[in-house]
Design a protein around this motif. Sequence first.
Motif, PDB file in Angstrom:
ATOM      1  N   ALA A   8      -6.151 -16.465 -17.507  1.00 42.60           N
ATOM      2  CA  ALA A   8      -5.713 -15.926 -18.793  1.00 42.60           C
ATOM      3  C   ALA A   8      -6.592 -16.507 -19.895  1.00 42.60           C
ATOM      4  CB  ALA A   8      -4.241 -16.252 -19.032  1.00 42.60           C
ATOM      5  N   ASN A   9      -6.273 -16.179 -21.144  1.00 40.97           N
ATOM      6  CA  ASN A   9      -7.100 -16.658 -22.254  1.00 40.97           C
ATOM      7  C   ASN A   9      -7.189 -18.173 -22.305  1.00 40.97           C
ATOM      8  OD1 ASN A   9      -7.752 -14.121 -23.098  1.00 40.97           O
ATOM      9  ND2 ASN A   9      -6.620 -14.199 -25.022  1.00 40.97           N
ATOM     10  N   ASN A  10      -6.043 -18.848 -22.201  1.00 45.78           N
ATOM     11  CA  ASN A  10      -6.063 -20.308 -22.301  1.00 45.78           C
ATOM     12  C   ASN A  10      -5.251 -21.000 -21.207  1.00 45.78           C
ATOM     13  OD1 ASN A  10      -3.453 -19.747 -23.226  1.00 45.78           O
ATOM     14  ND2 ASN A  10      -4.087 -19.844 -25.373  1.00 45.78           N
ATOM     15  N   SER A  11      -5.106 -20.333 -20.079  1.00 41.25           N
ATOM     16  CA  SER A  11      -4.396 -20.948 -18.962  1.00 41.25           C
ATOM     17  C   SER A  11      -4.853 -20.345 -17.637  1.00 41.25           C
ATOM     18  CB  SER A  11      -2.876 -20.770 -19.113  1.00 41.25           C
ATOM     19  OG  SER A  11      -2.537 -19.399 -19.109  1.00 41.25           O
ATOM     20  N   ILE A  12      -4.617 -21.098 -16.576  1.00 41.44           N
ATOM     21  CA  ILE A  12      -4.915 -20.646 -15.211  1.00 41.44           C
ATOM     22  C   ILE A  12      -3.648 -20.829 -14.397  1.00 41.44           C
ATOM     23  CG2 ILE A  12      -6.332 -21.008 -13.156  1.00 41.44           C
ATOM     24  CD1 ILE A  12      -8.514 -22.106 -14.999  1.00 41.44           C
ATOM     25  N   LEU A  13      -3.206 -19.740 -13.759  1.00 45.82           N
ATOM     26  CA  LEU A  13      -1.957 -19.759 -13.006  1.00 45.82           C
ATOM     27  C   LEU A  13      -2.215 -19.413 -11.544  1.00 45.82           C
ATOM     28  CD1 LEU A  13      -1.495 -18.011 -15.926  1.00 45.82           C
ATOM     29  CD2 LEU A  13       0.847 -18.603 -15.344  1.00 45.82           C
ATOM     30  N   LYS A  14      -1.288 -19.819 -10.705  1.00 42.97           N
ATOM     31  CA  LYS A  14      -1.382 -19.552  -9.270  1.00 42.97           C
ATOM     32  C   LYS A  14      -0.117 -18.846  -8.809  1.00 42.97           C
ATOM     33  CE  LYS A  14      -1.623 -22.020  -4.829  1.00 42.97           C
ATOM     34  NZ  LYS A  14      -1.708 -23.372  -4.204  1.00 42.97           N
ATOM     35  N   TYR A  15      -0.326 -17.791  -8.013  1.00 41.18           N
ATOM     36  CA  TYR A  15       0.818 -17.097  -7.429  1.00 41.18           C
ATOM     37  C   TYR A  15       1.238 -17.813  -6.152  1.00 41.18           C
ATOM     38  CZ  TYR A  15       3.411 -13.719  -4.642  1.00 41.18           C
ATOM     39  OH  TYR A  15       4.359 -13.109  -3.845  1.00 41.18           O
ATOM     40  N   VAL A  16       2.491 -18.252  -6.114  1.00 35.06           N
ATOM     41  CA  VAL A  16       3.047 -18.930  -4.942  1.00 35.06           C
ATOM     42  C   VAL A  16       4.134 -18.042  -4.360  1.00 35.06           C
ATOM     43  CG1 VAL A  16       4.179 -21.001  -4.069  1.00 35.06           C
ATOM     44  CG2 VAL A  16       2.589 -21.166  -6.001  1.00 35.06           C
ATOM     45  N   PRO A  17       3.938 -17.462  -3.160  1.00 35.08           N
ATOM     46  CA  PRO A  17       4.968 -16.608  -2.555  1.00 35.08           C
ATOM     47  C   PRO A  17       6.311 -17.327  -2.500  1.00 35.08           C
ATOM     48  CG  PRO A  17       2.932 -16.477  -1.302  1.00 35.08           C
ATOM     49  CD  PRO A  17       2.733 -17.569  -2.311  1.00 35.08           C
ATOM     50  N   GLU A  18       7.376 -16.583  -2.758  1.00 35.25           N
ATOM     51  CA  GLU A  18       8.754 -17.065  -2.767  1.00 35.25           C
ATOM     52  C   GLU A  18       9.080 -17.946  -3.973  1.00 35.25           C
ATOM     53  OE1 GLU A  18      10.466 -15.659  -0.535  1.00 35.25           O
ATOM     54  OE2 GLU A  18       8.772 -14.968   0.654  1.00 35.25           O
ATOM     55  N   LYS A  19       8.078 -18.337  -4.756  1.00 38.85           N
ATOM     56  CA  LYS A  19       8.334 -19.176  -5.926  1.00 38.85           C
ATOM     57  C   LYS A  19       7.908 -18.513  -7.224  1.00 38.85           C
ATOM     58  CE  LYS A  19       8.109 -23.668  -3.591  1.00 38.85           C
ATOM     59  NZ  LYS A  19       7.448 -25.000  -3.583  1.00 38.85           N
TER      60      LYS A  19
ATOM     61  N   LEU B 293       0.821  -1.211   0.000  1.00 41.99           N
ATOM     62  CA  LEU B 293       0.000   0.000   0.000  1.00 41.99           C
ATOM     63  C   LEU B 293       0.856   1.262   0.000  1.00 41.99           C
ATOM     64  CD1 LEU B 293      -2.862  -1.058   2.452  1.00 41.99           C
ATOM     65  CD2 LEU B 293      -3.012  -0.739  -0.024  1.00 41.99           C
ATOM     66  N   LYS B 294       2.159   1.095   0.244  1.00 45.60           N
ATOM     67  CA  LYS B 294       3.085   2.234   0.180  1.00 45.60           C
ATOM     68  C   LYS B 294       3.696   2.375  -1.217  1.00 45.60           C
ATOM     69  CE  LYS B 294       4.382   1.977   5.063  1.00 45.60           C
ATOM     70  NZ  LYS B 294       5.511   1.816   6.034  1.00 45.60           N
ATOM     71  N   PHE B 295       3.131   1.655  -2.162  1.00 45.35           N
ATOM     72  CA  PHE B 295       3.561   1.701  -3.556  1.00 45.35           C
ATOM     73  C   PHE B 295       4.967   1.133  -3.743  1.00 45.35           C
ATOM     74  CE2 PHE B 295       4.465   4.215  -7.600  1.00 45.35           C
ATOM     75  CZ  PHE B 295       3.710   3.370  -8.378  1.00 45.35           C
ATOM     76  N   GLU B 296       5.319   0.135  -2.964  1.00 44.40           N
ATOM     77  CA  GLU B 296       6.576  -0.587  -3.134  1.00 44.40           C
ATOM     78  C   GLU B 296       6.305  -1.841  -3.959  1.00 44.40           C
ATOM     79  OE1 GLU B 296       8.521   0.412   1.248  1.00 44.40           O
ATOM     80  OE2 GLU B 296       7.122  -1.274   1.004  1.00 44.40           O
ATOM     81  N   LYS B 297       7.040  -2.017  -5.045  1.00 44.40           N
ATOM     82  CA  LYS B 297       6.832  -3.201  -5.874  1.00 44.40           C
ATOM     83  C   LYS B 297       7.431  -4.416  -5.181  1.00 44.40           C
ATOM     84  CE  LYS B 297       7.291  -2.975 -10.382  1.00 44.40           C
ATOM     85  NZ  LYS B 297       7.890  -2.982 -11.748  1.00 44.40           N
ATOM     86  N   LEU B 298       6.598  -5.434  -4.955  1.00 40.46           N
ATOM     87  CA  LEU B 298       7.025  -6.631  -4.250  1.00 40.46           C
ATOM     88  C   LEU B 298       7.305  -7.803  -5.180  1.00 40.46           C
ATOM     89  CD1 LEU B 298       4.372  -6.502  -1.383  1.00 40.46           C
ATOM     90  CD2 LEU B 298       6.682  -5.536  -1.371  1.00 40.46           C
ATOM     91  N   PHE B 299       6.648  -7.791  -6.343  1.00 41.58           N
ATOM     92  CA  PHE B 299       6.777  -8.941  -7.243  1.00 41.58           C
ATOM     93  C   PHE B 299       6.328  -8.541  -8.641  1.00 41.58           C
ATOM     94  CE2 PHE B 299       4.773 -12.621  -9.340  1.00 41.58           C
ATOM     95  CZ  PHE B 299       5.838 -13.517  -9.360  1.00 41.58           C
ATOM     96  N   GLU B 300       6.963  -9.148  -9.646  1.00 39.29           N
ATOM     97  CA  GLU B 300       6.547  -8.952 -11.032  1.00 39.29           C
ATOM     98  C   GLU B 300       6.895 -10.195 -11.824  1.00 39.29           C
ATOM     99  OE1 GLU B 300       7.181  -5.931 -14.877  1.00 39.29           O
ATOM    100  OE2 GLU B 300       8.130  -5.505 -12.940  1.00 39.29           O
ATOM    101  N   ALA B 301       5.990 -10.604 -12.713  1.00 39.39           N
ATOM    102  CA  ALA B 301       6.231 -11.771 -13.552  1.00 39.39           C
ATOM    103  C   ALA B 301       5.446 -11.624 -14.849  1.00 39.39           C
ATOM    104  CB  ALA B 301       5.827 -13.055 -12.831  1.00 39.39           C
ATOM    105  N   PRO B 302       5.946 -12.213 -15.935  1.00 40.84           N
ATOM    106  CA  PRO B 302       5.202 -12.154 -17.200  1.00 40.84           C
ATOM    107  C   PRO B 302       3.979 -13.074 -17.176  1.00 40.84           C
ATOM    108  CG  PRO B 302       7.183 -13.484 -17.460  1.00 40.84           C
ATOM    109  CD  PRO B 302       7.253 -12.878 -16.087  1.00 40.84           C
ATOM    110  N   VAL B 303       2.927 -12.632 -17.840  1.00 47.16           N
ATOM    111  CA  VAL B 303       1.699 -13.414 -17.998  1.00 47.16           C
ATOM    112  C   VAL B 303       1.219 -13.206 -19.429  1.00 47.16           C
ATOM    113  CG1 VAL B 303      -0.717 -13.650 -17.332  1.00 47.16           C
ATOM    114  CG2 VAL B 303       1.006 -13.293 -15.570  1.00 47.16           C
ATOM    115  N   ASN B 304       0.842 -14.277 -20.094  1.00 51.28           N
ATOM    116  CA  ASN B 304       0.359 -14.156 -21.467  1.00 51.28           C
ATOM    117  C   ASN B 304      -1.161 -14.001 -21.495  1.00 51.28           C
ATOM    118  OD1 ASN B 304       2.903 -14.446 -22.702  1.00 51.28           O
ATOM    119  ND2 ASN B 304       2.797 -16.668 -22.535  1.00 51.28           N
ATOM    120  N   ASN B 305      -1.628 -12.877 -22.020  1.00 52.45           N
ATOM    121  CA  ASN B 305      -3.065 -12.627 -22.196  1.00 52.45           C
ATOM    122  C   ASN B 305      -3.853 -12.761 -20.895  1.00 52.45           C
ATOM    123  OD1 ASN B 305      -2.925 -12.243 -25.097  1.00 52.45           O
ATOM    124  ND2 ASN B 305      -2.551 -14.447 -25.244  1.00 52.45           N
TER     125      ASN B 305
END
Length: 316
Positions: free
Chosen positions: A208-219, A181-193
């Motif tokens: 996404a358009n043809n996939s479902i992904l899960k965010y796993v902290p630290e991974k 909430l302090k506008f610090e970027k904690l994570f970024e990753a590419p995602v298709n569509n």
Amino acid sequence: MRLIYLICIFIFCSSAAQKVLPLDTLKLKEAKDMLADDYGNLYIYKNKDFSFTKYDSLGKQIGKMMLTVPYKVQSVQNPLNVPLFSENAQEMKFVDQNMNEIQRIDFKQKFGFIRMAYAEDLQQLWLLDDSTKRLIQYNFRNDTTINSFPFDISFEDFMDLLVYESKVYILTKNHIRIYSLKFEKLFEAPVNNGKRFRRENDNILVIANNSILKYVPEKGMTILFEDQDAQIVDKNILSYFEINGNKLYLYSLEKVKKARQQKQLETQLEAIQPPTDKPAESAEEKTNEKGEEIKPQDNTLEKLIQDASEVQTAGV
């Protein structure tokens, strides 16, 4: 050996079996988006006429809304209160289980230009105001602003917003970004569509358009379901759903999980198979040049096959 390998492939294919749901292909042909609630009901949004239609699992129509401008459906996990946001109309509305409007919130009189709205619950909204570059926590029940945070980010290809446990999840067509909430970027990753978020308890998913992904902290991001030929995918608590060739398919979560495990075992089996142009070593005991007895090494292939059988029997 070859027979055992083919049996492993058959087990993998059968475990990934799918079910075709009886929904008219004409209803799916022009679908822009599809969502499934946890009761198995399906929601089809068509951008051509801005229609939003609800069907039961047998394809019977339950309700329909004809909208005048484009709306983004946030989630149908609570079918009694489905939130829809329109950037064009600068409003959010809630509809009930029969697709009747039960509440409308107009942002034009109170805020600047709201780029995206996220309904946290039945009282609070999180709003991204593009004119002031702020993230606003707003209680729409009593019409009060609770908090306001500077949030100067690019809205290029902006697709969805989610706020959970003091973290702000931003989804674009090509990336997922997580901020404090302090506008610090904690994570970024590419995602298709990328299309939208789905939260299941503490789990944050990306549809996404043809996939479902899960965010796993630290991974990072892991793929739960993927089909490159799919037009639209979604999930509920029991199944994955896919529109492919204007037909609707259902995949059991457990079967997909089992298929993934079998596929991993198949890959291991394939990796350790002896080359076809070289005869396999005999498992019988041999002697070296000195006449000393050489005992055969542990048979890794037999062990993997045994593991595959145990997985199939246990139904993991």
